[in-house]
Design a protein around this motif. Structure first.
Motif, PDB file in Angstrom:
ATOM      1  N   ASN A 313      23.219  -9.615 -74.196  1.00 51.73           N
ATOM      2  CA  ASN A 313      22.001  -9.985 -73.479  1.00 51.73           C
ATOM      3  C   ASN A 313      22.261 -10.166 -71.988  1.00 51.73           C
ATOM      4  O   ASN A 313      21.464  -9.756 -71.143  1.00 51.73           O
ATOM      5  CB  ASN A 313      21.414 -11.271 -74.067  1.00 51.73           C
ATOM      6  CG  ASN A 313      20.430 -10.982 -75.186  1.00 51.73           C
ATOM      7  OD1 ASN A 313      20.191  -9.844 -75.549  1.00 51.73           O
ATOM      8  ND2 ASN A 313      19.855 -12.034 -75.738  1.00 51.73           N
ATOM      9  N   GLN A 314      23.377 -10.772 -71.649  1.00 51.68           N
ATOM     10  CA  GLN A 314      23.679 -11.002 -70.233  1.00 51.68           C
ATOM     11  C   GLN A 314      24.012  -9.696 -69.521  1.00 51.68           C
ATOM     12  O   GLN A 314      23.562  -9.456 -68.391  1.00 51.68           O
ATOM     13  CB  GLN A 314      24.811 -12.016 -70.116  1.00 51.68           C
ATOM     14  CG  GLN A 314      24.390 -13.410 -70.547  1.00 51.68           C
ATOM     15  CD  GLN A 314      25.525 -14.413 -70.582  1.00 51.68           C
ATOM     16  OE1 GLN A 314      26.673 -14.073 -70.350  1.00 51.68           O
ATOM     17  NE2 GLN A 314      25.201 -15.657 -70.903  1.00 51.68           N
ATOM     18  N   GLN A 315      24.776  -8.833 -70.159  1.00 51.83           N
ATOM     19  CA  GLN A 315      25.127  -7.567 -69.521  1.00 51.83           C
ATOM     20  C   GLN A 315      23.927  -6.631 -69.422  1.00 51.83           C
ATOM     21  O   GLN A 315      23.738  -5.959 -68.404  1.00 51.83           O
ATOM     22  CB  GLN A 315      26.265  -6.894 -70.295  1.00 51.83           C
ATOM     23  CG  GLN A 315      27.587  -7.639 -70.184  1.00 51.83           C
ATOM     24  CD  GLN A 315      28.706  -6.952 -70.954  1.00 51.83           C
ATOM     25  OE1 GLN A 315      28.472  -6.102 -71.804  1.00 51.83           O
ATOM     26  NE2 GLN A 315      29.946  -7.323 -70.650  1.00 51.83           N
ATOM     27  N   ILE A 316      23.111  -6.582 -70.460  1.00 54.67           N
ATOM     28  CA  ILE A 316      21.951  -5.687 -70.438  1.00 54.67           C
ATOM     29  C   ILE A 316      20.921  -6.160 -69.417  1.00 54.67           C
ATOM     30  O   ILE A 316      20.343  -5.354 -68.671  1.00 54.67           O
ATOM     31  CB  ILE A 316      21.329  -5.590 -71.843  1.00 54.67           C
ATOM     32  CG1 ILE A 316      22.297  -4.879 -72.801  1.00 54.67           C
ATOM     33  CG2 ILE A 316      20.010  -4.834 -71.790  1.00 54.67           C
ATOM     34  CD1 ILE A 316      21.889  -4.968 -74.261  1.00 54.67           C
ATOM     35  N   SER A 317      20.671  -7.465 -69.355  1.00 51.40           N
ATOM     36  CA  SER A 317      19.704  -7.971 -68.376  1.00 51.40           C
ATOM     37  C   SER A 317      20.215  -7.761 -66.957  1.00 51.40           C
ATOM     38  O   SER A 317      19.434  -7.515 -66.030  1.00 51.40           O
ATOM     39  CB  SER A 317      19.399  -9.450 -68.631  1.00 51.40           C
ATOM     40  OG  SER A 317      20.560 -10.253 -68.492  1.00 51.40           O
ATOM     41  N   GLY A 318      21.534  -7.823 -66.753  1.00 54.23           N
ATOM     42  CA  GLY A 318      22.107  -7.522 -65.447  1.00 54.23           C
ATOM     43  C   GLY A 318      21.949  -6.059 -65.085  1.00 54.23           C
ATOM     44  O   GLY A 318      21.635  -5.710 -63.935  1.00 54.23           O
ATOM     45  N   GLY A 347       7.956 -11.445 -70.241  1.00 51.65           N
ATOM     46  CA  GLY A 347       8.214 -11.850 -68.873  1.00 51.65           C
ATOM     47  C   GLY A 347       8.725 -10.710 -68.008  1.00 51.65           C
ATOM     48  O   GLY A 347       8.622  -9.534 -68.346  1.00 51.65           O
ATOM     49  N   THR A 348       9.299 -11.067 -66.889  1.00 55.59           N
ATOM     50  CA  THR A 348       9.782 -10.084 -65.919  1.00 55.59           C
ATOM     51  C   THR A 348      11.281  -9.863 -66.090  1.00 55.59           C
ATOM     52  O   THR A 348      11.975 -10.665 -66.726  1.00 55.59           O
ATOM     53  CB  THR A 348       9.514 -10.596 -64.496  1.00 55.59           C
ATOM     54  OG1 THR A 348      10.284 -11.801 -64.292  1.00 55.59           O
ATOM     55  CG2 THR A 348       8.027 -10.905 -64.287  1.00 55.59           C
ATOM     56  N   PRO A 349      11.817  -8.791 -65.497  1.00 59.78           N
ATOM     57  CA  PRO A 349      13.272  -8.603 -65.538  1.00 59.78           C
ATOM     58  C   PRO A 349      14.030  -9.797 -64.954  1.00 59.78           C
ATOM     59  O   PRO A 349      15.092 -10.169 -65.457  1.00 59.78           O
ATOM     60  CB  PRO A 349      13.479  -7.340 -64.703  1.00 59.78           C
ATOM     61  CG  PRO A 349      12.195  -6.585 -64.825  1.00 59.78           C
ATOM     62  CD  PRO A 349      11.121  -7.642 -64.893  1.00 59.78           C
ATOM     63  N   GLY A 350      13.468 -10.394 -63.894  1.00 62.64           N
ATOM     64  CA  GLY A 350      14.123 -11.562 -63.309  1.00 62.64           C
ATOM     65  C   GLY A 350      14.193 -12.722 -64.283  1.00 62.64           C
ATOM     66  O   GLY A 350      15.193 -13.432 -64.367  1.00 62.64           O
TER      67      GLY A 350
END
Length: 397
Positions: A313-318, A347-350
């Motif tokens: 999740n952290q790598q994909i959202s980055g 929500g948003t990508p951010g």
């Protein structure tokens, strides 16, 4: 007379019979789920009379498929995941007949929401260091202390609670586990505002809270063993849920990649392909984990699923922010909100980027999960722990 064997065909027939008697579209949700519970078609591996048929857990999917095909209602996993995935198996394993009767049905129907009072300001990764005190007083216990990072505490009627009942023994041996009424005098819930602007978590203060001994789960001083049942189920619930191919965040990024060719670069394509393969491997591993779970109880393998979930999740959202550039950095909703649960796909990508940071903390930090995998799955030497035989009251704080 022997009880007829429960088979997949008999379960499917039972589901169809229930659907014929209760229209899944017109029947109120709680009423329909109550009928499903009473028919033994909730958790089919639970005992008869408690929402199940004492059937092999591996047959649950056939029941779920029949209900899903009919458009039958289910509970929101964000709002009821703690109750369904963590409280219910713990109540079943360690509660008495009265606890089973009182709590399991309204938990299944969604009439009562649950939260989990485990972590404390000084006892998160090292849960056994907790200091919330429970003192025996007649036929009840008086509890004082503070819990933190408690999802749904602002909406829950009940909580699973682990406490320190004997400070004179080593930390893992002096804990006792309870069901706590979140509306009882002395329970105070305060919001914790996150980087996203939300307050889905809370801190909970317990001051002179009385809990009847009848709401104790397990033996006095055996709370650590009870808590392990909860935690193993929690990690499977967080990291091992069923998702389709390209489900979750990888599907969101892949869709943007296909729809916005002007954003593509060779470097980003390489990163996306690597993460797509990792997500698919995690998905298939989760499927194998659920098959193992169907044959028995969740084990330390659930820690690996949860660890992979947080990392991905952290790598994909980055990667999503990299792909969108300046457009992805826009985050214009800092409104204070009290949601029941996060929506990682919404929500948003951010928002997704900020919210994913919590995935490596909630439900067990990634550092602790790596220790569990190393010691209990890979059989590596245990980490040196100098406090294992020291009384909790003598530990430095």
């Amino acid at each position: 007379m022997s009880t007829p064997e429960v088979t997949e065909s008999s379960l499917r027939a039972a589901v169809r019979e229930l659907l014929a008697e209760h229209d899944p579209v017109r029947t109120p949700v709680a009423e329909f789920l109550g009928a499903r519970y009473d028919a033994g078609l909730a958790w089919i591996h639970f005992p008869e009379g408690l929402g199940g048929r004492a059937a092999p857990r591996s047959l649950q999917q056939a029941v779920n498929d029949e209900f899903a095909a009919a458009g039958a209602p289910t509970l929101d996993p964000g709002r009821h995941g703690i109750g369904l995935g963590m409280a219910a198996p713990t109540l079943l394993a360690f509660g008495d007949a009265e606890i089973h009767r009182r709590f399991l049905r309204p938990l299944w129907t969604g009439e009562e929401v649950w939260c989990q009072l485990f972590s404390e300001p000084g006892a998160g990764s090292d849960l056994a260091a907790l200091g919330t005190r429970a003192v025996h007083d007649g036929d009840s216990w008086v509890v004082d202390g503070q819990k933190v990072w408690t999802s749904l505490a602002h909406e829950a009627q009940w909580a699973i609670l682990v406490t320190r009942s004997d400070p004179s023994v080593p930390k893992h041996r002096g804990m006792t586990y309870f069901v706590c009424d979140m509306t009882a005098p002395g329970v105070e819930v305060r919001p914790l505002r996150q980087a996203t602007g939300e307050a889905e978590f809370n801190e909970v203060f317990l001051t002179g809270v009385r809990i009847p001994d009848s709401r104790r789960l397990g033996e006095v001083g055996d709370g650590w063993r009870v808590a392990q049942t909860t935690l193993m189920n929690e990690r499977v619930a967080i990291g091992g849920s069923a998702v389709p191919r390209e489900g979750g965040l990888i599907g969101t990024v892949a869709r943007t990649w296909r729809e916005r060719p002007e954003l593509r670069t060779p470097g980003l394509q390489d990163s996306l392909l690597r993460l797509w393969v990792d997500a698919e491997a995690a998905r298939l591993t989760g499927e194998r984990l659920r098959q193992q779970l169907a044959a028995g109880q969740p084990g330390p393998e659930g820690s690996a699923a949860k660890l992979a979930f947080a990392r991905l999740n952290q790598q994909i959202s980055g990667l999503e922010l990299e792909l969108l550039g300046g457009e992805g950095l826009v985050y214009d909703d800092w409104t204070f909100r009290r949601p029941s649960h996060p929506s990682m796909e919404g929500g948003t990508p951010g928002y997704r980027y900020l919210r994913a940071k919590g995935n490596s903390i909630e439900g067990g930090t990634s550092e602790i999960l790596r220790n569990i995998i190393a010691e209990r799955v890979l059989g590596l030497p245990q980490e040196i722990r100098v406090d294992k035989d020291v009384a909790w009251k003598d530990l430095p704080r």
